[in-house]
Design a protein around this motif. Structure first.
Motif, PDB file in Angstrom:
ATOM      1  N   MET A   1       2.413 -26.620 -37.094  1.00  0.00           N
ATOM      2  CA  MET A   1       1.723 -27.861 -36.716  1.00  0.00           C
ATOM      3  C   MET A   1       1.524 -28.707 -37.966  1.00  0.00           C
ATOM      4  O   MET A   1       0.900 -28.273 -38.928  1.00  0.00           O
ATOM      5  N   SER A   2       2.116 -29.906 -37.958  1.00  0.00           N
ATOM      6  CA  SER A   2       2.051 -30.733 -39.158  1.00  0.00           C
ATOM      7  C   SER A   2       0.707 -31.431 -39.301  1.00  0.00           C
ATOM      8  O   SER A   2       0.246 -31.693 -40.400  1.00  0.00           O
ATOM      9  N   GLY A   3       0.066 -31.773 -38.185  1.00  0.00           N
ATOM     10  CA  GLY A   3      -1.238 -32.429 -38.229  1.00  0.00           C
ATOM     11  C   GLY A   3      -2.341 -31.403 -38.159  1.00  0.00           C
ATOM     12  O   GLY A   3      -2.107 -30.197 -38.178  1.00  0.00           O
ATOM     13  N   PRO A   4      -3.591 -31.862 -38.075  1.00  0.00           N
ATOM     14  CA  PRO A   4      -4.710 -30.936 -37.995  1.00  0.00           C
ATOM     15  C   PRO A   4      -4.708 -30.159 -36.679  1.00  0.00           C
ATOM     16  O   PRO A   4      -4.288 -30.668 -35.636  1.00  0.00           O
ATOM     17  N   SER A   5      -5.169 -28.917 -36.748  1.00  0.00           N
ATOM     18  CA  SER A   5      -5.298 -28.105 -35.549  1.00  0.00           C
ATOM     19  C   SER A   5      -6.549 -28.522 -34.784  1.00  0.00           C
ATOM     20  O   SER A   5      -7.390 -29.275 -35.292  1.00  0.00           O
ATOM     21  N   LEU A   6      -6.699 -28.018 -33.571  1.00  0.00           N
ATOM     22  CA  LEU A   6      -7.904 -28.315 -32.801  1.00  0.00           C
ATOM     23  C   LEU A   6      -9.154 -27.793 -33.489  1.00  0.00           C
ATOM     24  O   LEU A   6     -10.202 -28.436 -33.463  1.00  0.00           O
ATOM     25  N   ARG A   7      -9.065 -26.630 -34.118  1.00  0.00           N
ATOM     26  CA  ARG A   7     -10.214 -26.106 -34.842  1.00  0.00           C
ATOM     27  C   ARG A   7     -10.570 -26.996 -36.023  1.00  0.00           C
ATOM     28  O   ARG A   7     -11.750 -27.227 -36.306  1.00  0.00           O
ATOM     29  N   GLU A   8      -9.551 -27.510 -36.708  1.00  0.00           N
ATOM     30  CA  GLU A   8      -9.812 -28.433 -37.816  1.00  0.00           C
ATOM     31  C   GLU A   8     -10.420 -29.728 -37.298  1.00  0.00           C
ATOM     32  O   GLU A   8     -11.362 -30.266 -37.895  1.00  0.00           O
ATOM     33  N   MET A   9      -9.923 -30.214 -36.173  1.00  0.00           N
ATOM     34  CA  MET A   9     -10.511 -31.402 -35.555  1.00  0.00           C
ATOM     35  C   MET A   9     -11.959 -31.150 -35.168  1.00  0.00           C
ATOM     36  O   MET A   9     -12.811 -32.043 -35.271  1.00  0.00           O
ATOM     37  N   SER A  10     -12.246 -29.935 -34.747  1.00  0.00           N
ATOM     38  CA  SER A  10     -13.603 -29.588 -34.323  1.00  0.00           C
ATOM     39  C   SER A  10     -14.582 -29.514 -35.486  1.00  0.00           C
ATOM     40  O   SER A  10     -15.792 -29.449 -35.272  1.00  0.00           O
ATOM     41  N   GLY A  11     -14.073 -29.537 -36.690  1.00  0.00           N
ATOM     42  CA  GLY A  11     -14.931 -29.545 -37.860  1.00  0.00           C
ATOM     43  C   GLY A  11     -15.270 -30.935 -38.347  1.00  0.00           C
ATOM     44  O   GLY A  11     -15.980 -31.097 -39.344  1.00  0.00           O
ATOM     45  N   SER A  12     -14.776 -31.951 -37.644  1.00  0.00           N
ATOM     46  CA  SER A  12     -14.978 -33.331 -38.072  1.00  0.00           C
ATOM     47  C   SER A  12     -15.586 -34.159 -36.944  1.00  0.00           C
ATOM     48  O   SER A  12     -15.253 -33.971 -35.770  1.00  0.00           O
ATOM     49  N   THR A  13     -16.443 -35.097 -37.325  1.00  0.00           N
ATOM     50  CA  THR A  13     -17.023 -36.015 -36.337  1.00  0.00           C
ATOM     51  C   THR A  13     -16.171 -37.269 -36.142  1.00  0.00           C
ATOM     52  O   THR A  13     -16.515 -38.131 -35.338  1.00  0.00           O
ATOM     53  N   GLU A  14     -15.065 -37.355 -36.871  1.00  0.00           N
ATOM     54  CA  GLU A  14     -14.175 -38.497 -36.691  1.00  0.00           C
ATOM     55  C   GLU A  14     -13.582 -38.485 -35.280  1.00  0.00           C
ATOM     56  O   GLU A  14     -13.363 -37.415 -34.702  1.00  0.00           O
ATOM     57  N   PRO A  15     -13.296 -39.650 -34.706  1.00  0.00           N
ATOM     58  CA  PRO A  15     -12.768 -39.669 -33.341  1.00  0.00           C
ATOM     59  C   PRO A  15     -11.359 -39.091 -33.254  1.00  0.00           C
ATOM     60  O   PRO A  15     -10.535 -39.296 -34.149  1.00  0.00           O
ATOM     61  N   LYS A  16     -11.137 -38.355 -32.178  1.00  0.00           N
ATOM     62  CA  LYS A  16      -9.830 -37.787 -31.869  1.00  0.00           C
ATOM     63  C   LYS A  16      -9.409 -38.307 -30.499  1.00  0.00           C
ATOM     64  O   LYS A  16     -10.205 -38.284 -29.563  1.00  0.00           O
ATOM     65  N   PHE A  17      -8.161 -38.749 -30.376  1.00  0.00           N
ATOM     66  CA  PHE A  17      -7.723 -39.408 -29.154  1.00  0.00           C
ATOM     67  C   PHE A  17      -6.596 -38.625 -28.485  1.00  0.00           C
ATOM     68  O   PHE A  17      -5.645 -38.204 -29.151  1.00  0.00           O
TER      69      PHE A  17
END
Length: 265
Positions: A1-17
């Protein structure tokens, strides 16, 4: 996976679409969504009718596009949770999570020992059919898997703090239609009762540092809910997006051709 994983996304409050798939499990769907700018995909098995053979194929399409996949399983049963994970789902979404006991059972079903009791099957789809040292693989899968608990009932709202506080739950996901029905106000998304429930869930997520998500039917709703603290924003679904775009085109053609015909008389 070249972008952030779901777990990595879950560590950030930035919006995910992301985008919701209920119909079009075609080989190109992953690349279509990725090139449209999606950060994740929510693949539905609760209402779509997709079976696990389709799930297994679709996850490969999303992997090819390097697009993290949340699979919403049909129920909170262990067999549905573990099978979706074994097929390679990065994230699991569970409907109608209403108590901390249910949340703990879900985490127990998702995680391998020592964090849970998921049945072990290695060298299959979820670890790309690779070999390796067993304990390292179990730890890697525990780190990889993300859990999205849907808050869709009045009881779930009342227990939101305890559910968000459950170790292993990464995100509370509001199921807005079912929640409005459970609150006795079907479809009344601007009622005080509904908005108070949303704030209760948001406060629980803020308190425990967990993420907050929902499906949004349009841009205005997404922007509104971003202001309420939501960071996983799933923009509409494949059927409705395609239908709306097609209708706009057909309506425009019909009106334009009628006008051209009128002008030619």
């Amino acid at each position: 996976m070249s972008g952030p994983s779901l777990r990595e996304m879950s560590g950030s409050t930035e919006p995910k679409f992301g985008h919701f798939i209920v119909e079009f499990a075609t080989p190109g769907i992953g690349h279509i969504l990725k090139n449209a700018g999606c950060d994740f995909v929510l693949f539905d098995c609760e209402h779509s009718g997709f079976g696990f053979e389709t799930v297994k194929a679709a996850i490969r399409y999303f992997e090819a596009a390097r697009l993290p996949t949340i699979v919403r399983v049909p129920s909170r049963e262990y067999q549905h949770i573990a099978r979706a994970l074994d097929m390679g789902a990065e994230g699991i979404m569970l409907p109608m999570v209403s108590t901390p006991e249910e949340a703990r059972f879900i985490v127990d079903s998702v995680k391998y020992v020592p964090k849970g009791n998921r049945g072990v099957a290695l060298g299959i789809a979820h670890d790309a059919y690779k070999g390796g040292e067993v304990l390292a693989k179990l730890a890697a899968q525990n780190e990889r898997s993300a859990v999205f608990a849907q808050i869709e009932t009045k009881e779930g709202v009342a227990n939101a703090d305890a559910i968000a506080g459950t170790d292993g739950i990464d995100c509370l996901w509001v199921g807005h239609f079912d929640l409005s029905c459970s609150l006795g106000e079907p479809g009344q998304f601007q009622s005080k009762t509904f908005l108070d429930a949303i704030e209760t869930v948001a406060q629980a997520c803020r308190k425990h540092g967990k993420r907050l998500g929902r499906l949004v039917p349009d841009v205005a709703t997404g922007v509104e809910y971003r202001g309420k603290g939501f960071d996983f924003l799933c923009y509409s679904g494949d059927v409705w997006t395609y239908q709306a775009a097609l209708k706009a085109g057909i309506d425009g053609l019909r009106a334009g051709c009628a006008e051209a015909t009128k002008g030619g008389k």
